[in-house]
Design an enzyme around this catalytic site. Structure first.
Site, PDB file in Angstrom:
ATOM      1  CE  LYS A  22    -101.664   7.694 -41.196  1.00  0.00           C
ATOM      2  NZ  LYS A  22    -100.477   7.199 -41.872  1.00  0.00           N
ATOM      3  NE  ARG A  92     -98.826   4.979 -38.872  1.00  0.00           N
ATOM      4  CZ  ARG A  92    -100.065   4.650 -38.549  1.00  0.00           C
ATOM      5  NH1 ARG A  92    -100.725   5.352 -37.654  1.00  0.00           N
ATOM      6  NH2 ARG A  92    -100.656   3.653 -39.140  1.00  0.00           N
ATOM      7  N   GLY A 101    -101.003   2.755 -48.521  1.00  0.00           N
ATOM      8  CA  GLY A 101     -99.845   1.906 -48.805  1.00  0.00           C
ATOM      9  C   GLY A 101     -98.855   2.490 -49.788  1.00  0.00           C
ATOM     10  CG  MET A 103     -96.314   8.192 -49.963  1.00  0.00           C
ATOM     11  SD  MET A 103     -96.523   9.922 -49.735  1.00  0.00           S
ATOM     12  CE  MET A 103     -97.951   9.950 -48.750  1.00  0.00           C
ATOM     13  NE  ARG A 336    -107.475   5.129 -44.472  1.00  0.00           N
ATOM     14  CZ  ARG A 336    -106.327   4.636 -44.879  1.00  0.00           C
ATOM     15  NH1 ARG A 336    -105.332   5.425 -45.148  1.00  0.00           N
ATOM     16  NH2 ARG A 336    -106.159   3.344 -45.010  1.00  0.00           N
ATOM     17  CG  HIS A 454    -101.094  -3.542 -51.207  1.00  0.00           C
ATOM     18  ND1 HIS A 454    -101.066  -3.916 -52.519  1.00  0.00           N
ATOM     19  CD2 HIS A 454    -100.823  -2.225 -51.175  1.00  0.00           C
ATOM     20  CE1 HIS A 454    -100.759  -2.863 -53.253  1.00  0.00           C
ATOM     21  NE2 HIS A 454    -100.598  -1.828 -52.464  1.00  0.00           N
ATOM     22  NE  ARG A 560    -119.504   8.840 -83.828  1.00  0.00           N
ATOM     23  CZ  ARG A 560    -119.281   8.900 -82.520  1.00  0.00           C
ATOM     24  NH1 ARG A 560    -119.866   8.041 -81.693  1.00  0.00           N
ATOM     25  NH2 ARG A 560    -118.461   9.804 -82.006  1.00  0.00           N
ATOM     26  CD  GLU A 744    -118.028  17.366 -86.398  1.00  0.00           C
ATOM     27  OE1 GLU A 744    -117.564  16.541 -85.600  1.00  0.00           O
ATOM     28  OE2 GLU A 744    -118.747  17.047 -87.361  1.00  0.00           O
ATOM     29  CB  SER A 763    -124.902  18.497 -81.512  1.00  0.00           C
ATOM     30  OG  SER A 763    -124.340  17.501 -80.689  1.00  0.00           O
ATOM     31  CB  CYS A 830    -122.950  14.332 -79.638  1.00  0.00           C
ATOM     32  SG  CYS A 830    -122.310  15.058 -81.156  1.00  0.00           S
ATOM     33  CE1 TYR A 850    -127.544  16.658 -77.206  1.00  0.00           C
ATOM     34  CE2 TYR A 850    -129.046  18.496 -77.500  1.00  0.00           C
ATOM     35  CZ  TYR A 850    -128.150  17.593 -78.027  1.00  0.00           C
ATOM     36  OH  TYR A 850    -127.835  17.615 -79.353  1.00  0.00           O
TER      37      TYR A 850
END
Ligand code: PEP
Ligand code: MG
Length: 873
Positions: A22, A92, A101, A103, A336, A454, A560, A744, A763, A830, A850
């Site tokens: 602000k 403010r 909204g 604060m 803003r 709001h 899978r 993994e 992968s 993956c 990828y």
């Protein structure tokens, strides 16, 4: 000494980290010559110092504040606390990243018993002066003294009843004076001392309260949801007041330079005559549409329109502007970059490129990848919608479709969500305290408030469906019900909301899939021009594969195969295979499964039409396929003609203390090679069918899970190749295929040079890799991960956002060592992280080819990959 206070004329938009959004934008507007009431900003650094010094405002800062206050007095020709010509200010908050909204704000500060008299005389408008004073007491008490606003509303309502008045504006000066006295007595009773009347005390107390509001619970939740760091602090803006409540040629409003819901290039907003800022946002009075200002105050409207155009061109983005008109004079109180729905974000970005306002790269960078999730989820099934009955209509405050059970408090909604129940939050109006319920709800319905209330602003930011200001709905929160006409809807009843039309329907309405078109398609195509990462999908069946392709997946990165085993028709054969006593019995069960698997693969190959498909051979521990309750064991026993006790013993035997580290992944095939042999055969037979019967190209990649030692992979790669060769011989079909592995298990990353001898691709299975690197169970970490996040040990759940430092290091090691053996090795990911934007950025930087993610996240990944390429150019 550090400079902790800046006059607006000393700042600029580039100083946002120091001055907050602000303050920086007020300074910028001043710089480009727009009408901004004078003022100054206390920096975010001052706020952080305040916390560092155990919440003390140090004397240097206080001195500096009063120094700037003096300058403000000179600039305005008014005096703070001066009866004849009192300076009133607004105080403010202003964080670096806007938190609407969340604060606190206090207006009309500087009023007391004496200055109010001066203000009344000076303006010749006692009603205005006393109205401002009562507002000040109310706001100050709420924000600084912690006395809830509604207590004052109740006092005012009582007074209105006493004098038989229906509107706030009917209160006369005498009524207001009486009201102020009652307010003050009420405050004194609550805090056991008089309401503070010295303006300087009022100011310092308010500054402290704004600093404190940085850490109020709703701000903390908001930051958490929006990934805003906790250490930014808030600035405080002190600005001389201008008054929108000085009669019918004054007013206040909020406007967006383009429509924040749809993106349409048309001024969008609301205003109220004779009102102060909080009246519009709080949804207490229903405001007018902005273009009506053209009829009521035509000259001011023209000026306003041209100011909005200047601002949008200057910032090259849609602006959200707050303004006040004091006796036909226009003032800007804030600008803003406006929050927007995903749809609006995309429409605007594409339009702005076409208008020549921004470059394609900027347009791509402006869209929050996570936000487009909103567009990828189903909308109402059109036919069902046509048959559904509308019970009320409100404002289409935030688009989308929501269906769920009605609840009236934030807590109830959150509780429902925990129990897997879809909930709609229904409120008279929402307040920042409702934030948790808003997040966990499917959608929000309010009976009061406008398009900038709001509920509307926050819902749009979250991409949550919201119907606001639905006046026909009478909410009785205390009775846990709402009424429409003479109908009553109770807690737990189903309703559906259409955030695009504002319609509220009774009952549950099924939803339907979305498609990529228009601007969305354009932006995705632009993203594809920039990204270098390939985006694949994790898909286990033809249906998911189809969705993936529709969303632009370039292949399947993880199929899978176990998910195919759970199908009703096959689960019995799977179980038979698991409990078989010898190899013949096992083979017989596998023979029954083979045709099913083959059909699955044919279906997937068909959908993917020549795109690469990575098929992972069986991974989970076997017990996952077995029944667990006695009743289910009994019925399986019957089906398989087996004794209950015998079967129960097998189930018990297969139980493991830590199945995720147990007999699963490639370990299954080391012990029971027939399983992978069957799967490999099914794949190659499917390939033969595609080649001979269907003339469909295929590009298969066979992936072995949970490898930690090169020998595991050596044995299983050999098995795959031998089996492939057998099928080739039988069917006389020649296809190229690859065999690779998941990385993994941490050991696999560390010995990737050995592993790469047998793997044509890696992968990264970052779900398991995270689990094993951190030693956090994927299934149970939920119990403590919340606390880990609260204590900022992890910013995000490491199963959602890749732990770049830890798990990421292992990935880098694996890449480096893998390439030592096989420089051209193909690399991808993956695990779930393959669809998470910051993790995608990391994958781009470490050189993966990828990412693979769930089908619905494919567009998010395409955009995130483009952003990664642009960011890391
Ligand atoms: C992984 O571990 O990251 C992975 C993709 O495999 P799964 O989630 O099936 O264990
Ligand atoms: Mg895994």
């Amino acid at each position: 000494m550090k400079k902790l206070v800046y006059a607006f004329q000393e700042g600029s938009k580039e100083m946002k980290p120091l001055l907050g959004g602000k303050g920086a934008n007020l300074a910028e507007m001043k710089k480009i010559g727009l009408p901004v009431p004078p003022g100054f900003t206390i920096t975010t650094e001052a706020c952080n110092d305040y916390y560092k010094h155990d919440k003390v405002i140090v004397p240097d800062l206080e001195a500096s504040i009063f120094d700037y206050l003096n300058k403000l007095e000179e600039e305005t020709g008014k005096g703070f606390g001066l009866v004849e010509n009192p300076l009133l200010v607004s105080v403010r908050s202003g964080s670096v990243i806007s938190m609407p909204g969340m604060m606190d704000t206090v207006l009309n500060l500087g009023l007391n018993e004496e200055t109010v008299v001066g203000l009344a005389e000076l303006t010749e408008n006692p009603r205005f002066a006393y109205d401002s004073y009562r507002r000040f007491i109310q706001m100050f008490s709420d924000v600084v003294l912690g006395i809830h606003k509604f207590e004052f509303d109740r006092i005012m309502d009582k007074l209105k009843v006493k004098y038989k008045l229906s509107n706030d504006t009917d209160l006369t000066v005498d009524h207001l004076k009486e009201l102020i006295e009652i307010y003050k007595t009420h405050v004194e009773k609550q805090i056991r001392r008089p309401f503070p009347s010295e303006p300087k005390d009022q100011m310092m107390l308010t500054i402290r309260a704004v600093f404190d509001s940085w850490n109020n619970p709703r701000a903390i939740i908001y930051r958490d949801i929006n990934d805003i760091p906790n250490n930014l602090g808030t600035a405080v803006n002190i600005q001389s007041m201008v008054f929108g409540n000085m009669g019918e040629t004054s007013g206040t409003g909020v406007a967006f330079t383009r429509n924040p819901s749809t993106g349409e290039k048309k001024l969008f907003g609301e205003f109220l005559l004779n009102a102060q800022g909080e009246d519009v946002v709080a949804g207490i009075r229903t405001p007018n549409e902005i273009n009506e200002m053209g009829n009521l105050l035509p000259d001011v409207y023209d000026e306003f329109v041209s100011v909005t155009e200047i601002l949008e061109k200057h910032y090259r983005d849609m602006q959200d502007i707050e303004f006040t008109i004091e006796k036909k004079e226009l003032f800007l109180l804030q600008t803003r970059t406006g929050k927007r729905t995903a749809k609006a974000a995309i429409t605007m970005a594409v339009d702005m490129v076409n208008e020549g306002l921004v470059e394609k790269e900027t347009a791509i960078m402006r869209i929050e990848p996570e936000q487009i999730d909103q567009l990828l989820h189903p909308t109402f099934d059109r036919k069902a919608l046509a048959e559904a009955s509308v019970i009320a209509k409100g404002l289409p405050a935030s688009p989308g479709a929501a269906t769920g059970k009605v609840f009236f408090t934030s807590e109830k909604v959150a509780e429902a969500k925990e129990n897997g129940i879809k909930a709609i939050l229904v409120r008279t109006e929402t307040s920042p305290e409702d934030i948790e319920g808003m997040v966990t709800s499917e959608g929000i319905l309010t009976s009061r408030g406008g398009m900038t209330s709001h509920a509307a602003v926050v819902a749009r930011g979250m991409g949550k469906c919201c119907v606001a200001g639905c006046g026909e709905v009478r909410v009785e929160e205390y009775n846990k019900q709402f009424k429409v006409g003479n109908r009553i809807f109770k807690e737990g009843d189903y309703i559906s909301l259409d955030g695009n039309t504002g319609k509220v329907y009774e009952g549950e309405i099924p939803t339907q899939e979305v498609k990529l078109s228009g601007s969305f398609k354009d932006i995705m195509e632009w993203a594809d021009e920039y990204r270098t990462l390939v985006v694949r999908a994790n898909a286990d069946n033809p249906r998911d594969a189809k969705v993936a392709v529709k969303f632009g997946a370039e292949g399947i990165g993880l199929c899978r195969t176990e998910h195919m085993f759970f199908d009703e028709e096959r689960i019995t054969s799977v179980r038979e295979m698991i409990i078989s006593k010898d190899i013949d019995q096992r083979q017989a069960a596998l023979d029954k499964l083979l045709p099913f698997q083959r059909e699955d693969f044919v279906g997937i190959f068909e959908e993917m039409n020549g795109r690469p498909v990575t098929i992972r051979l069986l991974d989970p521990p076997l017990h996952e396929f077995l029944p667990h309750s006695d009743e289910d064991i009994r019925s399986l026993g019957k089906e398989l003609n087996m004794d209950y006790a015998e079967l129960k013993a097998i189930v018990e035997e297969l139980k493991e203390f830590n199945p995720m580290l147990g007999h699963r992944g490639c370990r299954l095939a080391i012990t029971f090679p027939e399983i992978y042999k069957m799967q490999t055969r099914a794949i190659f037979e499917a390939i033969a069918i595609c080649a001979y019967e269907k003339d469909i190209p295929v590009d298969p990649e066979i992936m072995i899970p949970l490898v930690g030692h090169e020998k595991e992979l050596e044995i299983l790669t050999h098995l795959v190749k031998v089996t492939a060769e057998e099928v080739r011989e039988e069917k006389r079909v020649v296809v190229n295929y690859k065999v690779g592995t998941m990385i993994e298990v941490p050991r696999a990353a560390l010995v990737a040079d050995d592993i790469a001898k047998h793997a044509e691709f890696f992968s990264f299975g970052t779900n398991d890799l995270t689990q094993m690197t951190l030693g956090f169970s994927r299934d149970d970490s939920g119990k403590f991960i919340g606390e880990y996040r609260n204590k900022e040990i992890f910013e995000k759940d490491p199963f959602e956002r890749l732990d770049q430092k830890g798990v990421g290091s292992l990935m880098k090691i694996a890449i480096e060592r893998g390439r030592m053996t096989r420089p051209e090795i193909k690399l991808g990911i993956c695990g779930e992280h393959g669809g998470e934007p910051s993790s995608i950025d990391f994958c781009h930087r470490i050189g993966l080819q990828y990412v693979s993610c769930s089908p619905y996240r494919v567009p998010i990944a395409r955009l995130a990959a483009a952003q990664a390429a642009i960011r890391n150019k």
